[in-house]
Design an enzyme around this catalytic site. Structure first.
Site, PDB file in Angstrom:
ATOM      1  N   ARG A  22       0.823  -1.211   0.000  1.00  0.00           N
ATOM      2  CA  ARG A  22       0.000   0.000   0.000  1.00  0.00           C
ATOM      3  C   ARG A  22       0.857   1.262   0.000  1.00  0.00           C
ATOM      4  NH1 ARG A  22      -4.928  -1.907   4.002  1.00  0.00           N
ATOM      5  NH2 ARG A  22      -6.251  -2.657   2.312  1.00  0.00           N
ATOM      6  N   LYS A  31     -18.561 -15.503   1.870  1.00  0.00           N
ATOM      7  CA  LYS A  31     -19.969 -15.192   2.131  1.00  0.00           C
ATOM      8  C   LYS A  31     -20.689 -14.603   0.936  1.00  0.00           C
ATOM      9  CE  LYS A  31     -19.315 -13.529   6.861  1.00  0.00           C
ATOM     10  NZ  LYS A  31     -19.444 -12.176   7.443  1.00  0.00           N
ATOM     11  N   GLY A  63      -9.110  -8.347  -1.101  1.00  0.00           N
ATOM     12  CA  GLY A  63      -7.810  -8.526  -0.464  1.00  0.00           C
ATOM     13  C   GLY A  63      -7.256  -9.925  -0.642  1.00  0.00           C
ATOM     14  N   GLY A  78     -13.408  -3.301   0.622  1.00  0.00           N
ATOM     15  CA  GLY A  78     -14.778  -2.783   0.760  1.00  0.00           C
ATOM     16  C   GLY A  78     -15.087  -1.696  -0.245  1.00  0.00           C
TER      17      GLY A  78
HETATM   18  P1  ADP Z   1     -11.669 -11.409  -0.965  1.00  0.00           P
HETATM   19  O1  ADP Z   1     -10.845 -10.848   0.158  1.00  0.00           O
HETATM   20  O2  ADP Z   1     -10.841 -11.714  -2.177  1.00  0.00           O
HETATM   21  O3  ADP Z   1     -12.871 -10.580  -1.265  1.00  0.00           O
HETATM   22  P2  ADP Z   1     -13.135 -13.122   0.812  1.00  0.00           P
HETATM   23  O4  ADP Z   1     -12.592 -12.374   1.989  1.00  0.00           O
HETATM   24  O5  ADP Z   1     -14.551 -12.973   0.469  1.00  0.00           O
HETATM   25  O6  ADP Z   1     -12.223 -12.828  -0.481  1.00  0.00           O
HETATM   26  O7  ADP Z   1     -12.896 -14.685   1.047  1.00  0.00           O
HETATM   27  C1  ADP Z   1     -11.640 -15.244   1.291  1.00  0.00           C
HETATM   28  C2  ADP Z   1     -11.730 -16.348   2.281  1.00  0.00           C
HETATM   29  O8  ADP Z   1     -12.669 -17.308   1.871  1.00  0.00           O
HETATM   30  C3  ADP Z   1     -10.406 -17.056   2.392  1.00  0.00           C
HETATM   31  O9  ADP Z   1      -9.943 -16.925   3.734  1.00  0.00           O
HETATM   32  C4  ADP Z   1     -10.736 -18.511   2.088  1.00  0.00           C
HETATM   33  O10 ADP Z   1     -10.110 -19.414   2.968  1.00  0.00           O
HETATM   34  C5  ADP Z   1     -12.216 -18.572   2.322  1.00  0.00           C
HETATM   35  N1  ADP Z   1     -12.816 -19.658   1.557  1.00  0.00           N
HETATM   36  C6  ADP Z   1     -12.960 -19.751   0.224  1.00  0.00           C
HETATM   37  N2  ADP Z   1     -13.543 -20.911  -0.115  1.00  0.00           N
HETATM   38  C7  ADP Z   1     -13.760 -21.576   1.026  1.00  0.00           C
HETATM   39  C8  ADP Z   1     -14.353 -22.846   1.343  1.00  0.00           C
HETATM   40  N3  ADP Z   1     -14.823 -23.644   0.377  1.00  0.00           N
HETATM   41  N4  ADP Z   1     -14.430 -23.184   2.637  1.00  0.00           N
HETATM   42  C9  ADP Z   1     -13.969 -22.372   3.613  1.00  0.00           C
HETATM   43  N5  ADP Z   1     -13.402 -21.183   3.377  1.00  0.00           N
HETATM   44  C10 ADP Z   1     -13.307 -20.790   2.104  1.00  0.00           C
HETATM   45 MG    MG Z   2     -11.101 -10.949   2.302  1.00  0.00          MG
END
Ligand code: ADP
Ligand code: MG
Length: 395
Positions: free
Chosen positions: A38, A199, A352, A375
């Protein structure tokens, strides 16, 4: 796309005091900056100002000190790392605003850099107290917002201050808005949107919008399980967000009614538990047996998603395809990341963890844009106006 706000390149900054809100909210370890991504992302703006002989005052929050002075969240390690990166001294103000901060800002010479202490040491920062905004404004002649990562928040150091100074966008913030907006704004077709992560509720705004705009929406990660459940499938011990199930059902209805193809994984890699040395099994279909959890998309799904990404005109990827932190379950995310990096499409990656996956696989150079804002990038992709952008002077 034309960016509707004034930019630092067009501002009169020569010799003037310029307060730049940057996103220096970096991870620390043993009193040092553990990841300086960053800080480096803010260098184009900082270097531009130094070349123009501006007197540069930098402000950022770091962590969540909740309006208290927390020694472990001082900007001192950031000042040290920044000084190495710009090859000159970075003075640290022991306070955000006040007599000492004012004196340091007044004494600043052209080409010098002053970093203010953690803005969240002030309780007025997150409440956007106009007095704090004014006190920050009084330190400078011009305000530059380059903190894209906090642009979705209306705080004193990014929105309040803009009421009292000429306010323009920094290089990073401008590029973030232009690249993320380009995905939805007359994209080259087909537009393929790959969504994963933990989620559905985090990303339902993005799902909803892109079911209307995209040609294909590909779902992976734990996000697929509310979709499985909405279709009557079983998810075993998988991570399932219950609030996501009705949202997923609605998304399925919406996709069927509109022209967008919504794809779910047709095979999965399963484990017994969330661990790198768990027993692993591949499963076809959309049924996860009891005693197992889905931790990655399977090879058939990964190959299908990769082919769609290769054939796309525009790709947006947000959210890993599985628990990529665990060695045996990184394969789906790696296949998708490689396809995104190799695709001739215009490719944008947000989130992230998705960007961390790109870095882990050494693939960042292959994408057109890797967003620094979690976000903020989601809100922009949802089509919402960001307060930190709206507060800037119109072009
Ligand atoms: P980003 O930061 O790219 O937006 P998220 O924060 O929404 O992504 O999600 C990332 C997290 O989701 C990671 O810590 C990963 O371990 C978890 N994750 C992805 N698929 C699974 C799964 N099938 N079961 C449990 N955790 C998962
Ligand atoms: Mg994340």
């Amino acid at each position: 796309m034309a960016f509707s706000r004034q930019c630092v390149r067009d501002a009169d900054v020569d010799g003037r005091r310029v307060l730049v809100r940057v996103d220096f909210n970096v991870p620390l370890k043993d009193g040092e900056v553990a990841d300086d991504t960053r800080i480096r992302a803010a260098l184009p703006t900082i270097n531009h100002l130094l070349e123009r002989n501006a007197r540069v005052i930098l402000a950022s929050h770091l962590g969540r000190p909740n309006g208290q002075v927390v020694e472990g969240l001082s900007m001192a390690p950031v000042a040290a790392r920044l000084a190495e990166l710009v090859g000159r001294e970075v003075k640290l103000s022991p306070e955000v605003v006040g007599a000492r901060a004012s004196a340091l800002a007044q004494a600043l010479q052209p080409g010098e850099i002053l970093l203010l202490e953690n803005t969240r040491f002030e309780s007025g920062e997150t409440s956007n107290d106009p007095e704090l905004g004014l006190a920050l404004a009084r330190l400078a002649d011009v305000f530059v917002n380059d903190a894209f990562g906090t642009a979705h928040r209306a705080h004193a150091s990014n929105v309040g201050i803009a009421a009292d100074l000429p306010s323009v966008a920094g290089e990073l913030l401008e590029k973030e808005v232009i690249n993320l907006s380009a995905v939805a704004d007359d994209p080259a077709r087909p537009l393929v949107v790959v969504l994963g992560g933990a989620k559905v509720s985090d990303k339902i705004g993005v799902i909803d919008r892109f079911l209307e705009i995209a040609d294909e929406v590909l779902i992976g990660g734990a996000m697929c399980f509310p979709f499985y459940r909405a279709k009557g499938g079983s998810t075993g011990d998988s991570l399932v967000e219950n609030e996501g199930i009705p949202l997923a059902a609605e998304a399925i209805r919406k996709a069927a009614a509109g022209g967008c193809e919504l794809c779910l994984p047709v095979d999965l890699a399963l484990g017994r538990e969330f661990s790198a040395d768990t027993e692993v099994m591949n499963a076809e279909g959309t049924e996860v047996p009891d005693g197992w959890m889905g931790l990655d998309i399977g090879p058939v799904t990964a190959a299908d998603y990769a082919a769609r990404i290769s054939a796309a005109g525009t790709v947006l990827w947000n959210g890993p395809m599985g628990a990529f932190e665990l060695g045996p379950f990184e394969s789906g995310t790696r296949t998708v990341a490689e396809a995104v990096a190799a695709s001739p499409a215009f490719t944008v990656v947000g989130g992230g963890d998705s960007v961390a996956a790109l870095v882990q696989f050494g693939l960042t150079d292959g994408v057109d844009w890797a967003s620094t804002g979690g976000g903020a990038s989601l809100e922009l992709l949802e089509g919402r106006d960001l307060p930190g952008v709206m507060a800037l002077n119109e072009a």
